[in-house]
Motif scaffolding. Structure first.
Motif, PDB file in Angstrom:
ATOM      1  N   LEU A 158      34.578 -46.128  47.734  1.00  0.00           N
ATOM      2  CA  LEU A 158      33.682 -45.270  46.967  1.00  0.00           C
ATOM      3  C   LEU A 158      32.265 -45.805  47.103  1.00  0.00           C
ATOM      4  O   LEU A 158      31.983 -46.942  46.717  1.00  0.00           O
ATOM      5  N   VAL A 159      31.365 -44.977  47.631  1.00  0.00           N
ATOM      6  CA  VAL A 159      29.972 -45.380  47.820  1.00  0.00           C
ATOM      7  C   VAL A 159      29.140 -44.628  46.796  1.00  0.00           C
ATOM      8  O   VAL A 159      28.870 -43.431  46.943  1.00  0.00           O
ATOM      9  N   GLU A 160      28.742 -45.334  45.738  1.00  0.00           N
ATOM     10  CA  GLU A 160      28.048 -44.719  44.615  1.00  0.00           C
ATOM     11  C   GLU A 160      27.119 -45.752  43.990  1.00  0.00           C
ATOM     12  O   GLU A 160      27.553 -46.847  43.636  1.00  0.00           O
ATOM     13  N   VAL A 173      36.589 -42.475  52.897  1.00  0.00           N
ATOM     14  CA  VAL A 173      35.341 -42.855  52.240  1.00  0.00           C
ATOM     15  C   VAL A 173      34.879 -41.710  51.354  1.00  0.00           C
ATOM     16  O   VAL A 173      34.764 -40.562  51.803  1.00  0.00           O
ATOM     17  N   LEU A 174      34.638 -42.017  50.083  1.00  0.00           N
ATOM     18  CA  LEU A 174      34.019 -41.084  49.146  1.00  0.00           C
ATOM     19  C   LEU A 174      32.546 -41.451  49.078  1.00  0.00           C
ATOM     20  O   LEU A 174      32.191 -42.537  48.611  1.00  0.00           O
ATOM     21  N   PRO A 214      38.170 -40.620  57.598  1.00  0.00           N
ATOM     22  CA  PRO A 214      37.722 -39.401  56.916  1.00  0.00           C
ATOM     23  C   PRO A 214      36.649 -39.688  55.871  1.00  0.00           C
ATOM     24  O   PRO A 214      36.644 -40.746  55.236  1.00  0.00           O
ATOM     25  N   VAL A 215      35.756 -38.706  55.689  1.00  0.00           N
ATOM     26  CA  VAL A 215      34.658 -38.831  54.733  1.00  0.00           C
ATOM     27  C   VAL A 215      34.613 -37.581  53.858  1.00  0.00           C
ATOM     28  O   VAL A 215      34.621 -36.458  54.373  1.00  0.00           O
ATOM     29  N   ILE A 216      34.587 -37.792  52.549  1.00  0.00           N
ATOM     30  CA  ILE A 216      34.336 -36.706  51.601  1.00  0.00           C
ATOM     31  C   ILE A 216      32.990 -36.978  50.940  1.00  0.00           C
ATOM     32  O   ILE A 216      32.779 -38.047  50.364  1.00  0.00           O
ATOM     33  N   LEU A 217      32.069 -36.025  51.042  1.00  0.00           N
ATOM     34  CA  LEU A 217      30.752 -36.173  50.423  1.00  0.00           C
ATOM     35  C   LEU A 217      30.812 -35.807  48.947  1.00  0.00           C
ATOM     36  O   LEU A 217      31.491 -34.852  48.554  1.00  0.00           O
ATOM     37  N   LEU A 218      30.092 -36.566  48.137  1.00  0.00           N
ATOM     38  CA  LEU A 218      29.910 -36.257  46.724  1.00  0.00           C
ATOM     39  C   LEU A 218      28.468 -35.812  46.555  1.00  0.00           C
ATOM     40  O   LEU A 218      27.543 -36.609  46.706  1.00  0.00           O
ATOM     41  N   THR A 219      28.263 -34.544  46.290  1.00  0.00           N
ATOM     42  CA  THR A 219      26.914 -34.010  46.190  1.00  0.00           C
ATOM     43  C   THR A 219      26.654 -33.517  44.775  1.00  0.00           C
ATOM     44  O   THR A 219      27.522 -32.900  44.153  1.00  0.00           O
ATOM     45  N   ALA A 220      25.471 -33.814  44.267  1.00  0.00           N
ATOM     46  CA  ALA A 220      25.122 -33.433  42.897  1.00  0.00           C
ATOM     47  C   ALA A 220      24.928 -31.936  42.765  1.00  0.00           C
ATOM     48  O   ALA A 220      24.989 -31.387  41.680  1.00  0.00           O
ATOM     49  N   ASP A 227      34.321 -34.516  56.373  1.00  0.00           N
ATOM     50  CA  ASP A 227      35.520 -33.681  56.428  1.00  0.00           C
ATOM     51  C   ASP A 227      35.556 -32.667  55.294  1.00  0.00           C
ATOM     52  O   ASP A 227      36.201 -31.630  55.400  1.00  0.00           O
ATOM     53  N   ASP A 228      34.889 -32.981  54.198  1.00  0.00           N
ATOM     54  CA  ASP A 228      34.914 -32.104  53.029  1.00  0.00           C
ATOM     55  C   ASP A 228      33.797 -32.532  52.089  1.00  0.00           C
ATOM     56  O   ASP A 228      33.122 -33.535  52.332  1.00  0.00           O
TER      57      ASP A 228
END
Length: 231
Positions: A6-8, A51-52, A76-82, A98-99
């Motif tokens: 988790l990259v946050e 990866v988140l 795989p990478v899932i982007l977390l966008t505001a 990927d999503d």
């Protein structure tokens, strides 16, 4: 148990989200910046099945982190966008994500997305051995070995790109609508985002087409979807 990175940069949010995901059965490592995530992945050899990745990071932003991850591997990478901002979404998908999930991410929704993306890495083998190697011009798809070659060189695809290509191989010559591809590749129903398909097709074309700007293998059926055909 899946290993998540988790990259946050928001420590409070990272703690809450990682705790919730651990409670849902995942192992979670947290990186507070893009630089830290890249170091963990490529210098320290941190185990990560997925990866988140937050888009808005200090220093190297999420888009650049995604591009660097994709340039060096297929995790795989899932982007977390505001925001569900189309520019953010398209930029992330074109960079190899990927999503995407719009923040604030409900843990069970994110858990479902993670499981769906990870399932793409497990692809069913065909029952008929004659179908295991597909050749189209210089493109060869060995489904038994999960190896794709083009002009004699191996093509490195992400799990999503590989599953997408196999759908086209399995339905060679047929037009597959974006919604059909969302169901079969992304496991999404009617409400799926068709931009996922368009971005993945663009990345796939860049890897298998002689001239991606003028595709001759993976063709567009305007207003409908795509089909794989003879050049």
């Amino acid at each position: 148990m899946s290993q998540l990175l988790l990259v946050e940069d928001d420590a409070v949010l990272a703690e809450a989200l990682s705790g919730a995901l651990r409670g849902l059965g995942h192992s979670v490592t947290v990186a507070g910046s893009g630089e830290r995530a890249l170091t963990a992945l490529f210098e320290e050899g941190a185990a990560a099945d997925l990866v988140l990745l937050d888009v808005m990071l200090p220093g190297i932003d999420g888009f650049e982190v995604c591009r660097r991850i994709r340039a060096r591997g297929s995790v795989p990478v899932i982007l977390l966008t505001a925001r569900g901002d189309p520019i953010d979404v398209v930029a992330g998908l074109e960079g190899g994500a990927d999503d995407y999930v719009v923040k604030p991410a409900e843990p069970r929704v994110l858990d479902a997305r993670v499981k769906t993306v990870l399932r793409r890495a497990t692809l069913a083998q065909p029952a008929d051995s004659a179908q295991r190697v597909f050749t189209l011009g210089e493109l060869s798809v060995d489904r038994a070995a999960m190896v794709v070659t083009n002009n004699g060189s191996e093509v490195h695809l992400t799990p999503t790109e590989l599953r997408l290509l196999l759908e086209f191989v399995d339905h060679f010559g047929q037009v597959l609508s974006r919604q059909a591809l969302l169901r079969r590749v992304w496991d999404y129903g009617y409400t799926g985002d068709s931009r996922l398909v368009d971005a993945a097709v663009a990345r796939l074309r860049a890897k298998i087409e002689p001239d991606p700007a003028n595709p001759v293998l993976l063709r567009t059926a305007r207003g409908i979807g795509y089909r794989l055909a003879k050049p």
